[in-house]
Design a protein around this motif. Structure first.
Motif, PDB file in Angstrom:
ATOM      1  N   GLU A   1       0.831  -1.209   0.000  1.00  0.00           N
ATOM      2  CA  GLU A   1       0.000   0.000   0.000  1.00  0.00           C
ATOM      3  C   GLU A   1       0.863   1.256   0.000  1.00  0.00           C
ATOM      4  OE1 GLU A   1      -3.213   0.194   2.712  1.00  0.00           O
ATOM      5  OE2 GLU A   1      -3.616  -1.968   2.720  1.00  0.00           O
ATOM      6  N   ILE A   2       1.985   1.230   0.678  1.00  0.00           N
ATOM      7  CA  ILE A   2       2.872   2.408   0.708  1.00  0.00           C
ATOM      8  C   ILE A   2       3.363   2.739  -0.686  1.00  0.00           C
ATOM      9  CG2 ILE A   2       5.116   3.235   1.532  1.00  0.00           C
ATOM     10  CD1 ILE A   2       4.643   1.566   4.066  1.00  0.00           C
ATOM     11  N   ARG A   3       3.691   1.722  -1.468  1.00  0.00           N
ATOM     12  CA  ARG A   3       4.262   1.965  -2.802  1.00  0.00           C
ATOM     13  C   ARG A   3       3.226   2.497  -3.792  1.00  0.00           C
ATOM     14  NH1 ARG A   3       9.034  -0.027  -4.492  1.00  0.00           N
ATOM     15  NH2 ARG A   3       8.174  -0.810  -6.458  1.00  0.00           N
ATOM     16  N   ARG A   4       1.943   2.382  -3.444  1.00  0.00           N
ATOM     17  CA  ARG A   4       0.949   3.023  -4.306  1.00  0.00           C
ATOM     18  C   ARG A   4       1.033   4.540  -4.185  1.00  0.00           C
ATOM     19  NH1 ARG A   4      -2.536  -1.060  -1.860  1.00  0.00           N
ATOM     20  NH2 ARG A   4      -2.727  -2.838  -3.292  1.00  0.00           N
ATOM     21  N   ASP A   5       1.381   5.039  -2.979  1.00  0.00           N
ATOM     22  CA  ASP A   5       1.521   6.479  -2.776  1.00  0.00           C
ATOM     23  C   ASP A   5       2.961   6.950  -2.965  1.00  0.00           C
ATOM     24  OD1 ASP A   5      -1.193   6.676  -2.080  1.00  0.00           O
ATOM     25  OD2 ASP A   5      -0.763   6.123   0.000  1.00  0.00           O
TER      26      ASP A   5
ATOM     27  N   ARG B   1      -3.048  -1.407   6.860  1.00  0.00           N
ATOM     28  CA  ARG B   1      -3.427  -0.080   6.354  1.00  0.00           C
ATOM     29  C   ARG B   1      -2.955   1.014   7.304  1.00  0.00           C
ATOM     30  NH1 ARG B   1      -9.281   0.928   3.909  1.00  0.00           N
ATOM     31  NH2 ARG B   1      -8.241  -0.420   2.379  1.00  0.00           N
ATOM     32  N   ALA B   2      -3.181   0.839   8.611  1.00  0.00           N
ATOM     33  CA  ALA B   2      -2.725   1.838   9.577  1.00  0.00           C
ATOM     34  C   ALA B   2      -1.196   1.951   9.564  1.00  0.00           C
ATOM     35  CB  ALA B   2      -3.214   1.472  10.973  1.00  0.00           C
ATOM     36  N   LEU B   3      -0.514   0.824   9.424  1.00  0.00           N
ATOM     37  CA  LEU B   3       0.945   0.840   9.356  1.00  0.00           C
ATOM     38  C   LEU B   3       1.407   1.598   8.122  1.00  0.00           C
ATOM     39  CD1 LEU B   3       3.260  -0.428  11.058  1.00  0.00           C
ATOM     40  CD2 LEU B   3       3.236  -2.353   9.455  1.00  0.00           C
TER      41      LEU B   3
END
Length: 595
Positions: free
Chosen positions: A361-365, A483-485
């Motif tokens: 998820e981090i790499r999407r942003d 998600r929170a991480l």
């Protein structure tokens, strides 16, 4: 001061969990003498040898917990009867519902026709069943009486190993399990369960047969310091029972909690009986200790629920060496702005799976974000978990022909310290903009403190003592929540000024609370306080004939109503000077007194 340092599976062996902080404590108190009494956990640990010990260590006495030869002691009729009585009482306490609430009715159950004491302590849920954690004084006294009765028998007869392995022990355990009012799980115990419990009790009670408690051993110590609960505290209990030596118990990982976590697959009868034994042993250790020093508030809460007196608890954080991380902490510009770093032992409790999903998820942003996983697996389970994480990383981040990374370049790297890219742990922390901890089960987070020494911003899950250690200098999210991480990591990756502020605050907090110096100072202060409050057990003299320090208690703690006496003197004038001065009697021989 002469300190008997009690360890299990650690110091002074080269390999062991508690070796580093015990070694730093002994070296930091060069003005005192140490006698080390060590229980080893395995043959391999003994083969690895001992650490190079400082000169203040007078002697080292070791005993194995992993094996015990039959002592060959043949009990007479009277000794066999005493053993049957003491061991039967011990197992009866473990099997009895006395002091235990009943989940269905919520009322105590009568055992063998006798009324059961009302529970006066809090209740904790253990493996789905209720177990009292405070307990009644009657049950505690029965357990203590049986334990010390076995110790006295072992001291008089020369050993207890053969008796604990005998058919008499198994039959006593079976009678306790089948007695009216016994725990339902104990009542349903089968023969294999009884044999397993009897073998575990023999293993746990091996320190009772040691010859450590005479005047040439722990009986000559001014203080016993048990560096953990469980087996390490048992010799301290016996030294206090036989010689009146005060006891200090330090628990940086609560042994009772560890036992609960490692017996989840055992049959219900085995799990219930062994939990009862370890709970009673922990409660007796806390009751007899002058002070108990948990390493954090999480351990402190466990100890309180197990019956520890709050007035005896003193939180002493583990001391860590900040020296290896000083250079990194003073040079924050070395950090890569798009790199996350995880450092620790690779095992399921660290929940690297959630971290890998969070990275997706981090790499999407932030597409350029990379993750370094630095750590070695622990045992076969850890090796299997590492292989699973490698496979998951390859599945989540397949090679791409186009994009920020070339073909064959995965954003996740798995490394171990000692390699060319990461020769030391400090190098791993230096390479990351944000240090991540993703555990679901955690004690005192060592890697988190190391990251704080390095002045790095952190994102952690709320497990164990994490919140207490961070203290507002990092971001904390719920465990098992990728998600929170991910959101917390993105927030710090996008804000370098915030990372710098949090890192500086974290370094200042770690240097204030978690260094070796503060740990040694706190424990040394407790040593002095305990010895000063204990009555003199022996008279010790130096080479010149003068009494050695700590041979008598400090005058400030002598019993009496000093305030009332002062008021009487004030009303009667200077009558206090009429008589000769009062001197403490220490039993000094005439020749030494004249000299």
């Amino acid at each position: 001061m002469r300190i008997g340092l009690l360890t299990e599976g650690g110091y002074p062996y080269v390999s062991g969990d508690a070796s580093p902080w015990c070694d730093r404590l002994v070296r930091g108190l060069a003005q005192h003498e140490f006698d080390v009494y060590a229980l080893s956990r395995s043959e391999r640990q003994e083969d690895d040898g001992l650490l190079a010990l400082p000169p203040q260590v007078r002697q080292v006495r070791t005993a194995p917990l992993w094996t015990a030869e039959d002592d060959g002691v043949a009990y007479g009729r009277r000794a066999r009867r005493r053993f049957a009585e003491c061991y039967g009482e011990l197992t009866a306490v473990l099997c009895s519902t006395a002091g235990r609430p009943v989940a269905a009715a919520g009322r105590p159950v009568a055992a063998a026709g006798r009324p059961v004491p009302v529970v006066d302590g809090p209740v904790a849920a253990v493996d789905g069943s209720l177990a009292v954690t405070g307990g009644s004084a009657t049950v505690a006294d029965r357990f203590a009486s049986a334990l010390y009765g076995l110790a006295e028998l072992a001291r008089e007869e020369g050993g207890l190993v053969g008796a604990l392995r005998s058919e008499t022990a198994v039959r006593a355990l079976e009678r306790a399990c089948r007695a009216p009012g016994a725990l339902r799980a104990a009542h349903e115990a089968r023969v294999p369960d009884l044999l397993t419990v009897a073998a575990h009790l023999e293993h746990a009670l091996r320190p009772l047969s040691l010859d450590w408690y005479e005047d040439d051993g722990l009986g000559s110590a001014d203080l016993c310091h048990a560096t953990s609960g469980g087996a390490a505290a048992l010799p301290g209990l016996l030294a206090r029972h036989f010689a009146g030596v005060p006891l200090l118990v330090t628990e940086y990982g609560v042994r009772l909690r560890t036992h609960y976590l490692t017996t989840t697959d055992a049959p219900p009868a085995v799990r219930s009986l062994l939990a009862a034994f370890h709970h009673r042993l922990a409660a007796e250790s806390y009751r007899q200790a002058a002070y108990v020093t948990p390493g954090d508030a999480h351990a402190r809460r466990w100890q309180e629920r197990c019956g520890a007196d709050r007035a005896k608890l003193r939180t002493v954080y583990p001391g860590m060496d900040a020296g290896p991380f000083a250079e990194v902490g003073e040079s924050p510009e070395r950090a890569a702005p798009d790199t996350l770093v995880w450092v620790g032992r690779v095992e399921p409790a660290k929940d690297l799976v959630s971290l890998l999903h969070a990275l997706a998820e981090i790499r999407r942003d932030e597409p350029g974000t990379r993750l370094r996983v630095v750590g070695a697996p622990t045992g076969p389970e850890g090796a299997g978990y590492l292989a699973h994480c490698r496979a998951l990383a390859a599945q989540l981040f397949p090679d791409e022909a186009d994009g920020p990374h070339a073909v064959g370049d995965n954003p996740v790297s798995f490394e171990e310290t000692g390699g060319p890219e990461c020769p030391a742990p400090a190098d791993a922390y230096a390479s990351g903009a944000v240090i991540v901890l993703s555990s679901v089960v955690e004690g005192f987070p060592v890697s988190l403190v190391e990251a704080m020494f390095c002045g790095r911003a952190t994102v952690s899950t709320d497990a164990g003592a994490v919140v207490e250690v961070i203290g507002g200098t990092g971001l904390v999210v719920p465990p098992r929540n990728p998600r929170a991480l991910a959101e917390a990591c993105v927030a710090l990756l996008r804000d370098p000024e915030r990372r710098e502020r949090l890192g500086a605050a974290a370094r200042a907090r770690a240097l204030e609370l978690f260094t070796v110096e503060q740990n040694i100072a706190a424990l040394h202060g407790l040593y002095l306080e305990i010895v000063s409050r204990c009555p003199a057990r022996r008279t010790a003299y130096g080479d010149t004939g003068d009494p050695l320090p700590f041979a008598v208690p400090a005058e400030a703690h002598l019993p009496g109503r000093w305030t009332a006496a002062s008021r009487t003197v004030a009303r009667s004038g200077p009558g206090w000077a009429a008589g000769p001065p009062v001197r403490a009697t220490t039993g000094v021989p005439a020749a030494k007194a004249a000299r």
